[in-house]
Design a protein around this motif. Structure first.
Motif, PDB file in Angstrom:
ATOM      1  N   PRO A  53      18.698  61.411  11.335  1.00 41.87           N
ATOM      2  CA  PRO A  53      17.892  61.208  12.537  1.00 41.87           C
ATOM      3  C   PRO A  53      16.581  60.485  12.247  1.00 41.87           C
ATOM      4  O   PRO A  53      15.882  60.808  11.288  1.00 41.87           O
ATOM      5  N   ASN A  54      16.275  59.495  13.091  1.00 42.50           N
ATOM      6  CA  ASN A  54      14.998  58.792  13.013  1.00 42.50           C
ATOM      7  C   ASN A  54      13.927  59.525  13.822  1.00 42.50           C
ATOM      8  O   ASN A  54      12.742  59.383  13.566  1.00 42.50           O
ATOM      9  N   MET A  55      14.383  60.312  14.795  1.00 44.61           N
ATOM     10  CA  MET A  55      13.488  61.088  15.654  1.00 44.61           C
ATOM     11  C   MET A  55      14.081  62.490  15.808  1.00 44.61           C
ATOM     12  O   MET A  55      15.294  62.672  15.707  1.00 44.61           O
ATOM     13  N   PHE A  56      13.207  63.458  16.068  1.00 43.29           N
ATOM     14  CA  PHE A  56      13.643  64.817  16.363  1.00 43.29           C
ATOM     15  C   PHE A  56      13.207  65.179  17.766  1.00 43.29           C
ATOM     16  O   PHE A  56      12.141  64.769  18.223  1.00 43.29           O
ATOM     17  N   ASN A  57      14.015  65.990  18.444  1.00 43.68           N
ATOM     18  CA  ASN A  57      13.615  66.533  19.737  1.00 43.68           C
ATOM     19  C   ASN A  57      12.798  67.790  19.491  1.00 43.68           C
ATOM     20  O   ASN A  57      13.218  68.669  18.737  1.00 43.68           O
ATOM     21  N   THR A  58      11.639  67.867  20.097  1.00 38.54           N
ATOM     22  CA  THR A  58      10.787  69.050  19.994  1.00 38.54           C
ATOM     23  C   THR A  58      10.391  69.454  21.411  1.00 38.54           C
ATOM     24  O   THR A  58      10.564  68.671  22.350  1.00 38.54           O
ATOM     25  N   PRO A  59       9.843  70.652  21.572  1.00 38.85           N
ATOM     26  CA  PRO A  59       9.375  71.047  22.909  1.00 38.85           C
ATOM     27  C   PRO A  59       8.358  70.067  23.488  1.00 38.85           C
ATOM     28  O   PRO A  59       8.246  69.926  24.705  1.00 38.85           O
ATOM     29  N   ALA A  60       7.643  69.362  22.642  1.00 40.01           N
ATOM     30  CA  ALA A  60       6.636  68.401  23.100  1.00 40.01           C
ATOM     31  C   ALA A  60       7.214  66.994  23.288  1.00 40.01           C
ATOM     32  O   ALA A  60       6.490  66.052  23.589  1.00 40.01           O
ATOM     33  N   GLY A  61       8.514  66.843  23.079  1.00 38.33           N
ATOM     34  CA  GLY A  61       9.141  65.520  23.187  1.00 38.33           C
ATOM     35  C   GLY A  61       9.644  65.060  21.824  1.00 38.33           C
ATOM     36  O   GLY A  61       9.665  65.825  20.857  1.00 38.33           O
ATOM     37  N   ARG A  62      10.047  63.802  21.744  1.00 36.35           N
ATOM     38  CA  ARG A  62      10.569  63.266  20.478  1.00 36.35           C
ATOM     39  C   ARG A  62       9.436  62.939  19.515  1.00 36.35           C
ATOM     40  O   ARG A  62       8.425  62.371  19.910  1.00 36.35           O
ATOM     41  N   VAL A  63       9.660  63.297  18.256  1.00 29.84           N
ATOM     42  CA  VAL A  63       8.710  62.958  17.197  1.00 29.84           C
ATOM     43  C   VAL A  63       9.464  62.263  16.069  1.00 29.84           C
ATOM     44  O   VAL A  63      10.636  62.529  15.838  1.00 29.84           O
ATOM     45  N   LYS A  64       8.776  61.376  15.381  1.00 29.28           N
ATOM     46  CA  LYS A  64       9.380  60.624  14.282  1.00 29.28           C
ATOM     47  C   LYS A  64       9.704  61.547  13.109  1.00 29.28           C
ATOM     48  O   LYS A  64       8.934  62.448  12.791  1.00 29.28           O
ATOM     49  N   ASN A  65      10.836  61.335  12.498  1.00 28.32           N
ATOM     50  CA  ASN A  65      11.227  62.077  11.305  1.00 28.32           C
ATOM     51  C   ASN A  65      10.385  61.559  10.136  1.00 28.32           C
ATOM     52  O   ASN A  65      10.569  60.427   9.700  1.00 28.32           O
ATOM     53  N   PRO A  66       9.458  62.378   9.600  1.00 26.49           N
ATOM     54  CA  PRO A  66       8.574  61.885   8.540  1.00 26.49           C
ATOM     55  C   PRO A  66       9.304  61.625   7.220  1.00 26.49           C
ATOM     56  O   PRO A  66       8.795  60.916   6.361  1.00 26.49           O
ATOM     57  N   ASN A  67      10.511  62.162   7.066  1.00 24.23           N
ATOM     58  CA  ASN A  67      11.272  62.010   5.825  1.00 24.23           C
ATOM     59  C   ASN A  67      12.473  61.086   5.984  1.00 24.23           C
ATOM     60  O   ASN A  67      13.395  61.117   5.174  1.00 24.23           O
ATOM     61  N   PHE A  68      12.455  60.247   7.024  1.00 25.43           N
ATOM     62  CA  PHE A  68      13.608  59.399   7.317  1.00 25.43           C
ATOM     63  C   PHE A  68      14.049  58.564   6.113  1.00 25.43           C
ATOM     64  O   PHE A  68      15.207  58.610   5.700  1.00 25.43           O
ATOM     65  N   LEU A  69      13.124  57.806   5.525  1.00 23.93           N
ATOM     66  CA  LEU A  69      13.502  56.927   4.404  1.00 23.93           C
ATOM     67  C   LEU A  69      14.008  57.722   3.209  1.00 23.93           C
ATOM     68  O   LEU A  69      15.000  57.338   2.586  1.00 23.93           O
ATOM     69  N   GLU A  70      13.346  58.819   2.892  1.00 19.86           N
ATOM     70  CA  GLU A  70      13.775  59.640   1.760  1.00 19.86           C
ATOM     71  C   GLU A  70      15.185  60.181   1.994  1.00 19.86           C
ATOM     72  O   GLU A  70      16.016  60.194   1.079  1.00 19.86           O
ATOM     73  N   GLN A  71      15.469  60.597   3.233  1.00 17.64           N
ATOM     74  CA  GLN A  71      16.793  61.140   3.542  1.00 17.64           C
ATOM     75  C   GLN A  71      17.862  60.056   3.493  1.00 17.64           C
ATOM     76  O   GLN A  71      18.979  60.303   3.032  1.00 17.64           O
ATOM     77  N   VAL A  72      17.535  58.851   3.940  1.00 19.27           N
ATOM     78  CA  VAL A  72      18.494  57.740   3.847  1.00 19.27           C
ATOM     79  C   VAL A  72      18.788  57.439   2.380  1.00 19.27           C
ATOM     80  O   VAL A  72      19.941  57.233   1.990  1.00 19.27           O
ATOM     81  N   LEU A  73      17.745  57.439   1.557  1.00 21.48           N
ATOM     82  CA  LEU A  73      17.936  57.119   0.134  1.00 21.48           C
ATOM     83  C   LEU A  73      18.722  58.192  -0.617  1.00 21.48           C
ATOM     84  O   LEU A  73      19.210  57.939  -1.717  1.00 21.48           O
ATOM     85  N   LEU A  74      18.877  59.375  -0.037  1.00 20.91           N
ATOM     86  CA  LEU A  74      19.721  60.404  -0.649  1.00 20.91           C
ATOM     87  C   LEU A  74      21.203  60.079  -0.483  1.00 20.91           C
ATOM     88  O   LEU A  74      22.033  60.553  -1.263  1.00 20.91           O
ATOM     89  N   VAL A  75      21.547  59.296   0.541  1.00 19.15           N
ATOM     90  CA  VAL A  75      22.957  59.030   0.841  1.00 19.15           C
ATOM     91  C   VAL A  75      23.360  57.569   0.645  1.00 19.15           C
ATOM     92  O   VAL A  75      24.544  57.246   0.732  1.00 19.15           O
ATOM     93  N   CYS A  76      22.407  56.693   0.396  1.00 22.73           N
ATOM     94  CA  CYS A  76      22.750  55.293   0.130  1.00 22.73           C
ATOM     95  C   CYS A  76      21.629  54.614  -0.652  1.00 22.73           C
ATOM     96  O   CYS A  76      20.572  55.202  -0.864  1.00 22.73           O
ATOM     97  N   THR A  77      21.904  53.379  -1.082  1.00 25.94           N
ATOM     98  CA  THR A  77      20.916  52.637  -1.854  1.00 25.94           C
ATOM     99  C   THR A  77      20.401  51.456  -1.040  1.00 25.94           C
ATOM    100  O   THR A  77      20.990  51.093  -0.017  1.00 25.94           O
ATOM    101  N   LYS A  78      19.342  50.842  -1.512  1.00 21.92           N
ATOM    102  CA  LYS A  78      18.763  49.686  -0.817  1.00 21.92           C
ATOM    103  C   LYS A  78      19.682  48.465  -0.864  1.00 21.92           C
ATOM    104  O   LYS A  78      19.466  47.500  -0.145  1.00 21.92           O
ATOM    105  N   ASP A  79      20.715  48.520  -1.706  1.00 15.50           N
ATOM    106  CA  ASP A  79      21.672  47.417  -1.783  1.00 15.50           C
ATOM    107  C   ASP A  79      22.887  47.622  -0.879  1.00 15.50           C
ATOM    108  O   ASP A  79      23.706  46.717  -0.734  1.00 15.50           O
ATOM    109  N   ASP A  80      23.017  48.824  -0.287  1.00 13.02           N
ATOM    110  CA  ASP A  80      24.143  49.075   0.610  1.00 13.02           C
ATOM    111  C   ASP A  80      24.042  48.196   1.844  1.00 13.02           C
ATOM    112  O   ASP A  80      22.950  47.850   2.301  1.00 13.02           O
ATOM    113  N   HIS A  81      25.193  47.845   2.384  1.00 14.06           N
ATOM    114  CA  HIS A  81      25.269  47.085   3.635  1.00 14.06           C
ATOM    115  C   HIS A  81      25.329  48.099   4.769  1.00 14.06           C
ATOM    116  O   HIS A  81      26.275  48.878   4.854  1.00 14.06           O
TER     117      HIS A  81
END
Length: 131
Positions: A53-81
């Motif tokens: 997720p790039n955003m999370f739903n919260t009671p105050a509305g959507r907020v940006k996922n502060p760990n988005f890039l780190e979480q993506v890098l856990l499952v793929c590399t910068k060379d992945d298509h």
């Protein structure tokens, strides 16, 4: 003349038919940046679909996922298509900018998102409680 381009100008948006073609016929991976709840209700049906997720739903509305890039890098590399998609094509633009700015080399934004995918009759998977 300013030769520095803005991140938005680096984004390449493809339609869902092109995305489906790349997923079927090449080594592209699909990165769904919707919430886990949205993902479970239905998502692009391919073997190697990622959900960060790039955003999370919260009671105050959507907020940006502060760990988005780190979480993506856990499952793929910068060379992945990657093909990045969301519900309607808005969050995926933001996510694609983040990935390109972080040094990912081959990232497409899927225009229209999951809604356009469904409207075009492309394959959909639903996560059930047993899976």
């Amino acid at each position: 003349m300013n030769t520095k381009s803005s991140p938005e100008s680096q984004i390449i948006t493809i339609d869902v038919l092109k995305a489906n073609d790349l997923l079927c016929n090449s080594n592209y991976r699909y990165l769904d940046v919707r919430t886990e709840e949205e993902f479970k209700k239905g998502h692009v049906d391919f073997d190697d679909v990622l959900n960060v997720p790039n955003m999370f739903n919260t009671p105050a509305g959507r907020v940006k996922n502060p760990n988005f890039l780190e979480q993506v890098l856990l499952v793929c590399t910068k060379d992945d298509h990657l093909i990045v998609g969301c519900q309607s094509g808005v969050r995926s633009v933001d996510a694609t900018v983040n990935l390109l700015d972080a040094g990912f080399k081959d990232v497409y934004n899927m225009g229209g998102g999951f809604l356009a995918w469904v409207q075009n009759g492309l394959p959909v998977a639903v996560v059930t409680d047993g899976h």
